[in-house]
Design an enzyme around this catalytic site. Sequence first.
Site, PDB file in Angstrom:
ATOM      1  N   ARG A 193       0.815  -1.217   0.000  1.00  0.00           N
ATOM      2  CA  ARG A 193       0.000   0.000   0.000  1.00  0.00           C
ATOM      3  C   ARG A 193       0.849   1.267   0.000  1.00  0.00           C
ATOM      4  O   ARG A 193       0.505   2.262   0.648  1.00  0.00           O
ATOM      5  CB  ARG A 193      -0.990   0.016   1.183  1.00  0.00           C
ATOM      6  CG  ARG A 193      -1.940  -1.144   1.216  1.00  0.00           C
ATOM      7  CD  ARG A 193      -2.878  -1.204   0.001  1.00  0.00           C
ATOM      8  NE  ARG A 193      -3.501  -2.498  -0.059  1.00  0.00           N
ATOM      9  CZ  ARG A 193      -3.027  -3.510  -0.791  1.00  0.00           C
ATOM     10  NH1 ARG A 193      -1.969  -3.349  -1.579  1.00  0.00           N
ATOM     11  NH2 ARG A 193      -3.626  -4.670  -0.778  1.00  0.00           N
ATOM     12  N   CYS A 250     -10.513  -0.942   3.742  1.00  0.00           N
ATOM     13  CA  CYS A 250      -9.891  -1.502   4.954  1.00  0.00           C
ATOM     14  C   CYS A 250      -9.289  -0.390   5.790  1.00  0.00           C
ATOM     15  O   CYS A 250      -8.576   0.474   5.281  1.00  0.00           O
ATOM     16  CB  CYS A 250      -8.810  -2.514   4.564  1.00  0.00           C
ATOM     17  SG  CYS A 250      -9.537  -4.055   3.999  1.00  0.00           S
ATOM     18  N   GLU A 321      -4.477   1.866   7.569  1.00  0.00           N
ATOM     19  CA  GLU A 321      -4.216   1.923   6.125  1.00  0.00           C
ATOM     20  C   GLU A 321      -4.877   3.187   5.547  1.00  0.00           C
ATOM     21  O   GLU A 321      -4.348   3.825   4.648  1.00  0.00           O
ATOM     22  CB  GLU A 321      -4.814   0.673   5.454  1.00  0.00           C
ATOM     23  CG  GLU A 321      -4.638   0.653   3.945  1.00  0.00           C
ATOM     24  CD  GLU A 321      -5.023  -0.692   3.348  1.00  0.00           C
ATOM     25  OE1 GLU A 321      -4.682  -1.749   3.920  1.00  0.00           O
ATOM     26  OE2 GLU A 321      -5.697  -0.685   2.301  1.00  0.00           O
TER      27      GLU A 321
HETATM   28  C1  LIG Z   1     -15.621   0.000  -0.484  1.00  0.00           C
HETATM   29  C2  LIG Z   1     -14.126   0.173  -0.614  1.00  0.00           C
HETATM   30  C3  LIG Z   1     -13.342  -0.922  -0.942  1.00  0.00           C
HETATM   31  C4  LIG Z   1     -11.945  -0.782  -1.058  1.00  0.00           C
HETATM   32  N1  LIG Z   1     -11.207  -1.880  -1.378  1.00  0.00           N
HETATM   33  C5  LIG Z   1      -9.868  -1.757  -1.543  1.00  0.00           C
HETATM   34  C6  LIG Z   1      -9.083  -2.888  -1.906  1.00  0.00           C
HETATM   35  O1  LIG Z   1      -9.570  -3.991  -2.120  1.00  0.00           O
HETATM   36  N2  LIG Z   1      -7.743  -2.694  -2.035  1.00  0.00           N
HETATM   37  C7  LIG Z   1      -7.142  -1.474  -1.843  1.00  0.00           C
HETATM   38  O2  LIG Z   1      -5.911  -1.376  -1.996  1.00  0.00           O
HETATM   39  N3  LIG Z   1      -7.885  -0.401  -1.484  1.00  0.00           N
HETATM   40  C8  LIG Z   1      -9.209  -0.493  -1.329  1.00  0.00           C
HETATM   41  N4  LIG Z   1      -9.944   0.604  -0.966  1.00  0.00           N
HETATM   42  C9  LIG Z   1      -9.264   1.877  -0.673  1.00  0.00           C
HETATM   43  C10 LIG Z   1      -9.160   2.848  -1.877  1.00  0.00           C
HETATM   44  O3  LIG Z   1     -10.199   2.622  -2.790  1.00  0.00           O
HETATM   45  C11 LIG Z   1      -7.824   2.730  -2.589  1.00  0.00           C
HETATM   46  O4  LIG Z   1      -6.747   3.059  -1.730  1.00  0.00           O
HETATM   47  C12 LIG Z   1      -7.771   3.662  -3.821  1.00  0.00           C
HETATM   48  O5  LIG Z   1      -6.695   3.284  -4.625  1.00  0.00           O
HETATM   49  C13 LIG Z   1      -7.637   5.131  -3.469  1.00  0.00           C
HETATM   50  O6  LIG Z   1      -7.840   5.886  -4.655  1.00  0.00           O
HETATM   51  P1  LIG Z   1      -8.447   7.357  -4.587  1.00  0.00           P
HETATM   52  O7  LIG Z   1      -8.394   7.940  -5.950  1.00  0.00           O
HETATM   53  O8  LIG Z   1      -9.763   7.363  -3.943  1.00  0.00           O
HETATM   54  O9  LIG Z   1      -7.359   8.069  -3.667  1.00  0.00           O
HETATM   55  P2  LIG Z   1      -7.623   9.130  -2.506  1.00  0.00           P
HETATM   56  O10 LIG Z   1      -8.359   8.475  -1.408  1.00  0.00           O
HETATM   57  O11 LIG Z   1      -8.182  10.377  -3.065  1.00  0.00           O
HETATM   58  O12 LIG Z   1      -6.123   9.398  -2.032  1.00  0.00           O
HETATM   59  C14 LIG Z   1      -5.391   8.375  -1.388  1.00  0.00           C
HETATM   60  C15 LIG Z   1      -3.933   8.829  -1.278  1.00  0.00           C
HETATM   61  O13 LIG Z   1      -3.344   8.896  -2.569  1.00  0.00           O
HETATM   62  C16 LIG Z   1      -2.853  10.209  -2.836  1.00  0.00           C
HETATM   63  N5  LIG Z   1      -3.140  10.472  -4.253  1.00  0.00           N
HETATM   64  C17 LIG Z   1      -4.334  10.343  -4.893  1.00  0.00           C
HETATM   65  N6  LIG Z   1      -4.194  10.584  -6.203  1.00  0.00           N
HETATM   66  C18 LIG Z   1      -2.872  10.878  -6.396  1.00  0.00           C
HETATM   67  C19 LIG Z   1      -2.094  11.228  -7.525  1.00  0.00           C
HETATM   68  N7  LIG Z   1      -2.624  11.329  -8.748  1.00  0.00           N
HETATM   69  N8  LIG Z   1      -0.771  11.464  -7.360  1.00  0.00           N
HETATM   70  C20 LIG Z   1      -0.191  11.359  -6.123  1.00  0.00           C
HETATM   71  N9  LIG Z   1      -0.877  11.031  -5.014  1.00  0.00           N
HETATM   72  C21 LIG Z   1      -2.199  10.800  -5.145  1.00  0.00           C
HETATM   73  C22 LIG Z   1      -3.617  11.138  -1.883  1.00  0.00           C
HETATM   74  O14 LIG Z   1      -2.862  12.297  -1.574  1.00  0.00           O
HETATM   75  C23 LIG Z   1      -3.770  10.221  -0.678  1.00  0.00           C
HETATM   76  O15 LIG Z   1      -2.587  10.220   0.067  1.00  0.00           O
HETATM   77  C24 LIG Z   1     -11.332   0.490  -0.846  1.00  0.00           C
HETATM   78  C25 LIG Z   1     -12.135   1.591  -0.541  1.00  0.00           C
HETATM   79  C26 LIG Z   1     -13.529   1.451  -0.426  1.00  0.00           C
HETATM   80  C27 LIG Z   1     -14.367   2.662  -0.104  1.00  0.00           C
END
Ligand SMILES: Cc1cc2nc3c(=O)[nH]c(=O)nc-3n(C[C@H](O)[C@H](O)[C@H](O)COP(=O)(O)OP(=O)(O)OC[C@H]3O[C@@H](n4cnc5c(N)ncnc54)[C@H](O)[C@@H]3O)c2cc1C
Length: 329
Positions: A193, A250, A321
């Site tokens: 992660r 998670c 996480e």
């Molecule tokens: C129902 C549900 C199920 C999920 N299941 C999983 C799973 O199975 N596996 C898993 O790994 N995660 C899971 N997640 C967590 C999440 O979806 C992931 O971590 C996802 O990749 C985050 O993407 P985001 O665009 O929403 O990032 P955000 O939540 O907007 O940001 C997360 C982090 O990434 C940084 N960030 C975002 N975009 C960029 C960019 N372009 N450049 C640099 N930094 C950036 C942000 O600053 C922050 O630190 C789940 C979440 C939910 C709600």
Amino acid sequence: MKPKKGRSDKKFQLSPDIRKRLTKRFPDTMVFDEPMSRHTSFRIGGPADIWAAPKTVDDLKRLLANFTGMEIPFMVIGKGTNLLVSESGIRGAAVSLSRLSGVIEKRDIGPGLAIVAAPSGMRLASLCSFALSEGLAGMNQVLGVPGSVGGAVRMNAGTNLGDIGMATDSVDVLLPGGDLKTFDRRSIRPGYRRLDIIDGDRPIRLDRSPVIRARFRLASGDRDALRALARGIVLKRKASQPLGVRSAGCIFRNPSSDQPAGRLIDQLGLKGKSFGDAQISTVHANFIVNRGDASASDILKLIGMVKEAVYNAFGITLETEVQIVGETS
Ligand SMILES: Cc1cc2nc3c(=O)[nH]c(=O)nc-3n(C[C@H](O)[C@H](O)[C@H](O)COP(=O)(O)OP(=O)(O)OC[C@H]3O[C@@H](n4cnc5c(N)ncnc54)[C@H](O)[C@@H]3O)c2cc1C
């Protein structure tokens, strides 16, 4: 309890003068005092002083140059699916990349091999669907993970099938000076992660340098077989995770692969335990759900209770996480 500093600068104060200058320079790109609850899957979070959503990379460059020049702290946001933002919100700017323009592209690079390039603000689900429709294998490990392509790359999103880093071929990063630089596999270090990118011998600070575009190396497969496999994976997720409710996925990192955090919490009979509207999911013990009006403090209290219970029972210190942003108490 002493206030803890999350990932925004509690000392920063947006002056009326800076507000005026920014409004003049970026009339269509930003709003002020924007509730983060509108931009997180938890539907929780106080106001960001500035919420900016540039549409082009040039706009983003100009925006970040202005923030740096005016000493405004900023953080990049994808789709907000891995964020817990405090009630006090974000001091400085939240820069959303979800409106950044860009198209998905496929380039064949050899028999049965292709590179697919996707803009960081695109939904990860759209990238997975594109791969499936092209009969390309290699994204199953992130099927059903919500959020953006950039967020997934940054978090090295994954499941028990692997992580997105397995498929990542290169990433374009906007460096603090405004240069866009491509880093290939040799410079990319996906971890649990997290992603590290090494520029020469220096690590890139991804919190200062957004990922703008990423490329994935995928292999051709049988379209129907891939679709059937994907359907199975998504159905399994639906059965084992609380989807369609307010959560951030998670909450805790797994202490090890044979000791998933969810199993430890489940063993203690904590499923369903709640604090205010924050509840440990009855479906998956490593999810906390917002049943309506939970605050970040409610979620944090529940996190604290779980950590204490797990430590007392197993001597294991769970780590979060989910990314905690803003000042918390
Ligand atoms: C129902 C549900 C199920 C999920 N299941 C999983 C799973 O199975 N596996 C898993 O790994 N995660 C899971 N997640 C967590 C999440 O979806 C992931 O971590 C996802 O990749 C985050 O993407 P985001 O665009 O929403 O990032 P955000 O939540 O907007 O940001 C997360 C982090 O990434 C940084 N960030 C975002 N975009 C960029 C960019 N372009 N450049 C640099 N930094 C950036 C942000 O600053 C922050 O630190 C789940 C979440 C939910 C709600």
